[in-house]
Scaffold this motif. Structure first.
Motif, PDB file in Angstrom:
ATOM      1  N   TYR A 131       8.001  -2.755  16.587  1.00 30.16           N
ATOM      2  CA  TYR A 131       7.334  -2.663  15.289  1.00 30.16           C
ATOM      3  C   TYR A 131       8.335  -2.634  14.134  1.00 30.16           C
ATOM      4  N   THR A 132       9.587  -2.223  14.386  1.00 30.17           N
ATOM      5  CA  THR A 132      10.610  -2.287  13.348  1.00 30.17           C
ATOM      6  C   THR A 132      10.890  -3.732  12.953  1.00 30.17           C
ATOM      7  N   PHE A 133      11.043  -4.606  13.954  1.00 29.15           N
ATOM      8  CA  PHE A 133      11.291  -6.019  13.664  1.00 29.15           C
ATOM      9  C   PHE A 133      10.069  -6.667  13.017  1.00 29.15           C
ATOM     10  N   GLN A 134       8.888  -6.204  13.373  1.00 27.30           N
ATOM     11  CA  GLN A 134       7.683  -6.786  12.792  1.00 27.30           C
ATOM     12  C   GLN A 134       7.575  -6.447  11.304  1.00 27.30           C
ATOM     13  N   THR A 135       7.849  -5.201  10.936  1.00 22.93           N
ATOM     14  CA  THR A 135       7.788  -4.834   9.523  1.00 22.93           C
ATOM     15  C   THR A 135       8.918  -5.498   8.730  1.00 22.93           C
ATOM     16  N   LEU A 136      10.082  -5.640   9.360  1.00 22.03           N
ATOM     17  CA  LEU A 136      11.197  -6.303   8.679  1.00 22.03           C
ATOM     18  C   LEU A 136      10.877  -7.766   8.378  1.00 22.03           C
ATOM     19  N   SER A 137      10.124  -8.419   9.269  1.00 23.00           N
ATOM     20  CA  SER A 137       9.769  -9.817   9.020  1.00 23.00           C
ATOM     21  C   SER A 137       8.977  -9.941   7.726  1.00 23.00           C
ATOM     22  N   TYR A 138       8.152  -8.943   7.440  1.00 20.67           N
ATOM     23  CA  TYR A 138       7.362  -8.947   6.212  1.00 20.67           C
ATOM     24  C   TYR A 138       8.271  -8.859   4.988  1.00 20.67           C
ATOM     25  N   THR A 139       9.165  -7.868   4.972  1.00 18.29           N
ATOM     26  CA  THR A 139      10.045  -7.686   3.819  1.00 18.29           C
ATOM     27  C   THR A 139      10.942  -8.903   3.610  1.00 18.29           C
ATOM     28  N   LEU A 140      11.477  -9.451   4.698  1.00 16.26           N
ATOM     29  CA  LEU A 140      12.355 -10.613   4.593  1.00 16.26           C
ATOM     30  C   LEU A 140      11.612 -11.834   4.069  1.00 16.26           C
ATOM     31  N   ASP A 141      10.373 -12.033   4.529  1.00 11.09           N
ATOM     32  CA  ASP A 141       9.581 -13.173   4.050  1.00 11.09           C
ATOM     33  C   ASP A 141       9.212 -13.022   2.576  1.00 11.09           C
ATOM     34  N   VAL A 142       8.882 -11.800   2.159  1.00  9.20           N
ATOM     35  CA  VAL A 142       8.568 -11.563   0.744  1.00  9.20           C
ATOM     36  C   VAL A 142       9.814 -11.779  -0.107  1.00  9.20           C
ATOM     37  N   TYR A 143      10.943 -11.275   0.357  1.00 11.15           N
ATOM     38  CA  TYR A 143      12.206 -11.447  -0.377  1.00 11.15           C
ATOM     39  C   TYR A 143      12.553 -12.924  -0.550  1.00 11.15           C
ATOM     40  N   GLN A 144      12.304 -13.729   0.486  1.00 10.12           N
ATOM     41  CA  GLN A 144      12.628 -15.152   0.453  1.00 10.12           C
ATOM     42  C   GLN A 144      11.507 -16.001  -0.160  1.00 10.12           C
ATOM     43  N   HIS A 145      10.507 -15.331  -0.740  1.00 11.78           N
ATOM     44  CA  HIS A 145       9.377 -16.008  -1.402  1.00 11.78           C
ATOM     45  C   HIS A 145       8.588 -16.891  -0.433  1.00 11.78           C
ATOM     46  N   LYS A 146       8.568 -16.503   0.847  1.00 11.29           N
ATOM     47  CA  LYS A 146       7.798 -17.255   1.831  1.00 11.29           C
ATOM     48  C   LYS A 146       6.356 -16.771   1.916  1.00 11.29           C
ATOM     49  N   MET A 147       6.088 -15.599   1.358  1.00 12.54           N
ATOM     50  CA  MET A 147       4.725 -15.093   1.331  1.00 12.54           C
ATOM     51  C   MET A 147       4.563 -14.116   0.170  1.00 12.54           C
ATOM     52  N   THR A 148       3.317 -13.970  -0.236  1.00 11.81           N
ATOM     53  CA  THR A 148       2.992 -13.045  -1.325  1.00 11.81           C
ATOM     54  C   THR A 148       2.747 -11.658  -0.742  1.00 11.81           C
ATOM     55  N   PRO A 149       3.322 -10.619  -1.325  1.00  4.01           N
ATOM     56  CA  PRO A 149       3.121  -9.271  -0.768  1.00  4.01           C
ATOM     57  C   PRO A 149       1.670  -8.822  -0.894  1.00  4.01           C
ATOM     58  N   THR A 150       1.243  -8.052   0.062  1.00  5.90           N
ATOM     59  CA  THR A 150      -0.131  -7.558   0.059  1.00  5.90           C
ATOM     60  C   THR A 150      -0.244  -6.272  -0.758  1.00  5.90           C
ATOM     61  N   ARG A 151      -1.395  -6.079  -1.353  1.00  4.32           N
ATOM     62  CA  ARG A 151      -1.709  -4.817  -2.020  1.00  4.32           C
ATOM     63  C   ARG A 151      -2.826  -4.086  -1.282  1.00  4.32           C
ATOM     64  N   ASP A 152      -3.148  -4.584  -0.104  1.00  5.58           N
ATOM     65  CA  ASP A 152      -4.162  -3.967   0.740  1.00  5.58           C
ATOM     66  C   ASP A 152      -3.439  -3.111   1.778  1.00  5.58           C
ATOM     67  N   PHE A 153      -3.348  -1.813   1.487  1.00  3.40           N
ATOM     68  CA  PHE A 153      -2.568  -0.927   2.357  1.00  3.40           C
ATOM     69  C   PHE A 153      -3.199  -0.802   3.745  1.00  3.40           C
ATOM     70  N   VAL A 154      -4.520  -0.823   3.814  1.00  3.90           N
ATOM     71  CA  VAL A 154      -5.189  -0.707   5.111  1.00  3.90           C
ATOM     72  C   VAL A 154      -4.866  -1.924   5.976  1.00  3.90           C
ATOM     73  N   ALA A 155      -4.968  -3.122   5.400  1.00  9.11           N
ATOM     74  CA  ALA A 155      -4.662  -4.343   6.148  1.00  9.11           C
ATOM     75  C   ALA A 155      -3.208  -4.342   6.605  1.00  9.11           C
ATOM     76  N   PHE A 156      -2.302  -3.903   5.717  1.00  7.09           N
ATOM     77  CA  PHE A 156      -0.885  -3.874   6.086  1.00  7.09           C
ATOM     78  C   PHE A 156      -0.634  -2.853   7.194  1.00  7.09           C
ATOM     79  N   SER A 157      -1.282  -1.702   7.118  1.00  7.18           N
ATOM     80  CA  SER A 157      -1.138  -0.682   8.165  1.00  7.18           C
ATOM     81  C   SER A 157      -1.650  -1.206   9.499  1.00  7.18           C
ATOM     82  N   ALA A 158      -2.743  -1.953   9.460  1.00  6.80           N
ATOM     83  CA  ALA A 158      -3.288  -2.537  10.679  1.00  6.80           C
ATOM     84  C   ALA A 158      -2.325  -3.564  11.259  1.00  6.80           C
ATOM     85  N   PHE A 159      -1.693  -4.351  10.392  1.00  4.54           N
ATOM     86  CA  PHE A 159      -0.698  -5.339  10.829  1.00  4.54           C
ATOM     87  C   PHE A 159       0.473  -4.668  11.530  1.00  4.54           C
ATOM     88  N   VAL A 160       0.974  -3.588  10.962  1.00  6.52           N
ATOM     89  CA  VAL A 160       2.131  -2.901  11.542  1.00  6.52           C
ATOM     90  C   VAL A 160       1.783  -2.244  12.866  1.00  6.52           C
TER      91      VAL A 160
END
Length: 474
Positions: A131-160
């Motif tokens: 799950y550490t690598f999974q959450t890091l993929s999110y931050t790295l993709d947002v940093y590289q402008h590959k995806m828009t960050p979510t503001r849905d905390f429940v959805a993000f918690s479910a993803f992690v």
């Protein structure tokens, strides 16, 4: 909570019923149920480690939003480093603290002094590497402008924390899994049935192949000095199938369970032991991890774009880091180094080739596949051994002969387990070869085979030869 436990057999139908028949009209409530169910699932091992998941979730959710609101390159890089240091710091402390301290003490002892540094009795949280690598993929993709960050905390918690793949993968990239939590999900009977069939195949690989092979493997490796060469060979071969069926079995159950809830998880294994070379093996083994390292380590280091020397360096780095990711022991680093040395010649040959590829003769392909399996199996000895010295000694004894013991023939009980192990391995190879030759991405079970597998699972379940999933320790 193990997939092959009574607890999970009760847990899954309850969550499934609530998800589809009670809370199916509200997407956010469905996602919240997944979060709660995932925390219950993970907390069944040790509830205290839930704080680590909550912490990791909160850090990367907040940093993702901050990255979206920050345009200055220096500040963005600082935010990225905060995520990297927080996540890798937690992972490093729980997984590698004692490894580094032990090697630090050993290094100073070599020079005649022994520093007084305390070792800690640290329990490794289940699935922390995944799950550490999974959450890091999110931050790295947002940093590289590959995806828009979510503001849905429940959805993000479910993803992690998504419980089917929380503790042993597949390691999902945020760009693939997170968007699935935004979309309204309707029950797809055919998709759910395909998931149930994959679950059965995963349980067969885990309970019938891996858990029975584990008994023989443990007996041989524990007392390897007294074993004959044949026993050592069988121990290595059985471990190759044990680790494959244990890990790919978990992935199959995770993928199948995900489908029951309307989620598409990535394929993690694609018949790797049918690969004719080590490059093909790594395209088919633990695909989610190898693609993670490709996207977030190999390519950022320059990949193969700069020069061949840099490409070879990057390959070595990826394999060594991959080995170290698996555990805090030099055996895993050596295992990664072996695969790097095996992979580099194939890479160089492929880069140097200017001729059109031709379809090899079936006998030649079979021979290459067998040789590749033997090489991979020998490397697995380092993965299974307690130390590099033990692995070296095991291999020397395997080729030089020695003891006369044959652990697998000690009693009628072990003869039965051996028969189950080899019989189930032959069935596994037959089914996977059939799927491989038809270029299927997963095993498709007909009704008769499905029934037969269910009966086998019930039979070996009655023997109670259960073992934890190997990759829970990683």
């Amino acid at each position: 909570m193990l997939f092959n436990s009574i607890d999970f057999a009760i847990f899954l139908p309850v969550v499934f019923g609530l998800y589809w028949f009670v809370l199916n009209k509200n997407l956010k409530v469905q996602n919240l149920l997944i979060v709660v169910a995932s925390y219950v699932f993970y907390g069944s091992w040790d509830w205290r480690f839930l704080f680590l998941i909550v912490l990791s979730t909160g850090i990367d959710y907040s940093i993702g939003i901050a990255l979206a609101e920050e345009d200055r390159k220096g500040r963005r890089k600082l935010l990225l480093w905060c995520s990297l240091l927080a996540n890798l710091g937690i992972l490093g402390f729980f997984k590698y603290y004692n490894f580094f301290i032990d090697n630090f003490i050993t290094a100073f002892t070599f020079f005649g002094s022994r520093p007084d540094v305390r070792m800690l009795d640290i329990i490794l949280p289940v699935g922390i590497s995944f799950y550490t690598f999974q959450t890091l993929s999110y931050t790295l993709d947002v940093y590289q402008h590959k995806m828009t960050p979510t503001r849905d905390f429940v959805a993000f918690s479910a993803f992690v924390s998504f419980f089917p793949q929380l503790v042993a993968g597949p390691i999902e990239k945020a760009s693939h899994l997170l968007p699935q939590f935004y979309k309204k999900r309707t029950f797809d009977y055919a998709f759910a049935v395909s998931g149930a069939r994959i679950i059965v195949w995963g349980l067969f690989k885990k309970m019938v192949v891996a858990d029975n092979a584990a008994i023989i493997v443990d007996g041989i490796f524990t007392n390897y000095e007294a074993q004959s060469s044949l026993a050592l060979v069988l121990g290595a071969v059985l471990f190759a199938f044990q680790i494959y069926c244990d890990f790919s079995g978990y992935s199959d159950i995770a993928i199948g369970t995900g489908r029951l809830f309307g989620f598409d998880l990535m394929t993690n294994f694609l018949f790797p032991y049918l690969s004719p070379n080590i490059s093909e093996f790594w395209k088919r083994w633990h695909i989610s991890l190898s693609t993670w390292f490709r996207d977030y380590v190999y390519i950022p280091l320059g990949g193969s774009r700069i020069s061949q020397a840099v490409a070879l360096r990057n390959i070595a780095v990826v394999f060594l880091v991959s080995g170290f990711w698996h555990g805090a022991n030099w055996t895993f680093i050596v295992w990664g180094g072996i695969h790097a040395m095996l992979y580099i010649p194939v890479f160089m040959k492929r880069k140097a080739s200017t001729t059109l590829a031709t379809t090899p003769h079936m006998a030649a392909t079979l021979g290459k596949t067998l040789i590749n399996f033997i090489i991979v199996t020998l490397a697995w000895v380092y993965f299974r051994s307690d130390s590099v010295g033990m692995a070296n000694d095991y291999l020397i004894r395997m080729f030089s002969g020695g003891g006369k013991a044959a652990y697998f023939l000690i009693s009628s009980k072990y003869m039965l387990i051996t028969a189950i192990s080899f019989g189930s391995i032959l069935l596994l190879l037959a089914v996977e070869t059939y799927a491989f030759r038809r270029q299927q991405k997963e095993v498709l079970l007909d009704s008769r085979l499905l029934l037969g597998l269910c009966l086998m699972i019930l039979f070996v379940g009655a023997l109670k030869n259960h073992a934890n999933f190997i990759y829970f320790q990683f």
